[in-house]
Design an enzyme around this catalytic site. Structure first.
Site: not given
Lengths: 446, 446
Positions: B21, B42, B79, B279, B301, B430
């Site tokens: 982008r 997740c 890889v 990670d 992310n 409250w």
């Protein structure tokens, strides 16, 4: 030393309790013209909806509980006069019409607010109700089985909460709002989402329409507006509230914004040893840098507690509000904080706004859906001025995170840096608060 | 100019998208040894729970969608080597075992993390699974109909989310956690609430118990610990993850905390033009003032997006984390942010804590219940250092409000002044955040 409190709901009883805790030797008497005390008025629509089985559940604490705490609560007793020089009040016992004089060292006025009833033809017909207290709610509940069509006049918090209540009973619902949009405290594009949602659910939404009169023999039969006539077996008046300040005014106490009782941030009125708190007063608005009349239960509790603290010898100042509010109507949640565009213009802020579509939770998790989020940002500084959220379950309470940012005068860059909680049942991987901040940053550059 | 990305989940694809982008002329190739890309890892426990109908729903974007954006994603390609001097990588096509060399101008390593598999006897028996990717989840789902008893080794986020998944299938569940408590990132008193909740639901919780071996012929039949033996038709290993950093290490790239790939806050590794994110790396912790290895999807992310921005010519610094996390297990929600008491001690903070019982919403509204909230407060300054929440629906996302306070270095007095949203379906009058601040203020005085 004796504290007398007028009013036995949120502000009054918060003050009494706090004062007693801080200064146990204080003698405290609380007077109310009502039969019920300490009730959660914000729960009334849900009691009518029958989400709450009995009105007793709305009562936080009973007279007996207050008595044990050393607080005397006197119900069905109307305070008719305050005499600041003598430091007395005149109380009428509504059961036997007898008057008595009660002296005080400190007085707290927590008389609340009353629904506005415009002097229209037919306003006093039967089955035209307000939603103020438990007897009101009981009258409405009693009328529901005889009702097919209900007209709600006013499309604010209470009006829309009553839509939900009546929807659950399967009634044919018409909302008539004089302004061109529902929910006057959010922007029209966000309010449009609510109107669309209600229409989809079969609710008849008439905005920009002015009620002119009510027709009927004994009971209301129809509502006439400047655009049409609507049959109604019941009418709910919810066009707003006005502060119960006449008693204070008669005693020479200064009034302020929208005829609310003027106080400083210690909740002191213009008369020594007389305090006021709750819906009969305004609240200091941190962004207005001035008083605003936005009567809400949470503010009333905070003001009451603070007044109680100060009456007991404290020296605290009311923290101020930023106009945070939340509601739900049917499946839609609405949250707002800070300034909307109208307010930002009034305060002559130089601002821009971003509106984005936001998910409530992860797009693959059950219950996911889309809503809208608006950020109002100051040009130049990038400071967050306000936020509005409309959408499915889980969307609206995020307003608190933005409120914390506004309290801290955070910019959109500050907000974009927050480490917010993510797991699929709670949030998309980028929380909407971060998404909105990032979009606002992109728009800022341009 | 060519960017090569190793890894095609959260960090890798966020980086690729952002870089494209920002700099459309950039040539981008993404290599992954996996078959699936761009999946919401997740969400795997909820896919296993069958709250999510198909694994396709977990895929955010397909290879074809990336291709349209001008990003080439190459799957099933491992890889095997990075050559920083030549600026090449060696890629093995897993379908035909052929190797090829791919050059890059910039490289992003986003190899993620792998579940830790301790070298115990029997660890390679059939039906011992981890929860890392869609094939893992499919294997678990396939085994569920043949399973009566499941043993989950590890009582952290994934272990507990798997409790919920298996509970929905009616399995007999045992959780074995080596530490004396579940959820090592919250305090033991808060974790105790979770253990109690699970026990009430019939889950067998064994904490302070060390797995020694797995028994069985071909498939696992039982789990032996230092305290007993548990029959198991299936075992889930969820004792944590370790960063996939060997490839980087072999290339001479510096490692940091817990063998994660060391980066600066621009996500640059020790080798020029090579970045790392997600990670496989650590994250700068604003309260530690140092790197911490807390691998979470939302951080991956953010780091990926930032790496992409910088690779495309930007000069941004990672914002930092404060350890915010959230999860749910059965009817219980758990949220945490900032420092827990162990961390506060390690950082030699002088602090005190308050733990209070909190309602999720108004006490009369359907779905109300009670939870626990802990605040960790710095003595002297009154600064909020950390917060933990455990309780029924609606409790945990409040952690974001406290996170915003911690980011702003707010004190308990600042926090008590917040104008937070109240309506009965959302909050008691409250908000718990205010309740906790007020209790902490009272305790501060003493």
């Amino acid at each position: 030393m004796k504290l007398v409190v007028i009013g036995a709901v949120a502000a009054g009883l918060s003050a009494a309790s706090k004062a007693k805790r801080e200064k146990p030797e204080l003698e405290i008497e609380v007077y109310t013209s009502e039969e019920h005390i300490s009730y959660g008025a914000c729960g009334l629509p849900y009691y009518i909806e029958e989400k709450i089985g009995s009105s007793e559940k709305l009562i936080a604490r009973t007279k007996e509980e207050f008595k044990k705490q050393g607080i005397k609560v006197v119900t069905k007793s109307l305070v008719e006069q305050i005499n600041p020089e003598e430091k007395t009040i005149l109380v009428k016992d509504l059961d036997n019409d007898e008057n008595k004089t009660v002296n005080f060292d400190s007085l707290l006025i927590a008389t609340g607010a009353s629904p506005i009833m415009p002097p229209l033809d037919g306003i006093n017909l039967d089955n035209i109700f307000t939603v103020k207290n438990i007897p009101d709610a009981d009258k409405i509940k009693k009328q529901i089985p005889n009702t097919k069509k209900v007209v709600i006049v006013g499309g604010g918090y209470i009006g829309l909460e009553m839509v939900e209540a009546f929807y659950a009973h399967g009634l044919d619902i018409t909302v008539i709002e004089m302004a061109p949009q529902l929910m006057g405290n959010i922007d029209s594009d966000m309010a449009g989402v609510i109107a669309e949602h209600l229409k989809e659910k079969g609710v008849n939404v008439c905005s920009g329409e002015k009620v002119e009169s009510f027709q009927g023999e004994k009971a209301v039969e129809s509502v006439k507006t400047d655009k049409g006539t609507y049959h109604a077996d019941m009418v709910i008046m919810a066009i707003g509230v006005s502060p119960n300040s006449q008693l204070a005014k008669n005693a020479g106490i200064k009034l302020g914004v929208k005829n609310s009782i003027k106080t400083n941030r210690k909740m002191e009125t213009s008369v020594k040893d007389i305090y006021a708190a709750g819906d009969c007063t305004a609240a200091y608005h941190l962004l207005y840098e001035d008083d605003a009349y936005i009567p809400l239960g949470t503010t009333a509790n905070k003001q009451g507690r603070l007044a109680g603290e100060n009456i007991a010898g404290g020296n605290s100042h009311f923290q101020g509000i930023i106009g945070t509010g939340i509601m739900k109507v049917l499946d839609l949640e609405v949250g707002r904080t800070g300034l909307n565009t109208r307010e930002a213009k009034q305060l002559e802020k130089d601002f821009y706004e971003t509106v984005i579509t936001i998910p409530n939770i992860a797009g693959y998790y059950p219950g996911h859906g889309k809503g809208k989020m608006k950020l109002i940002v100051e040009k130049g500084s990038g400071k967050v001025l306000g936020c509005q959220l409309v959408g499915p379950k889980g969307i609206a309470k995020r307003i608190d995170t933005v409120a914390a940012c506004i309290h801290n005068e955070n910019t959109i860059w500050d907000m974009a840096k927050l480490d917010l909680a993510y797991a699929p049942p709670f949030s998309p991987v980028w929380d909407p608060v971060l998404m909105a901040a990032n979009v606002a940053i992109n728009k800022f550059k341009k």
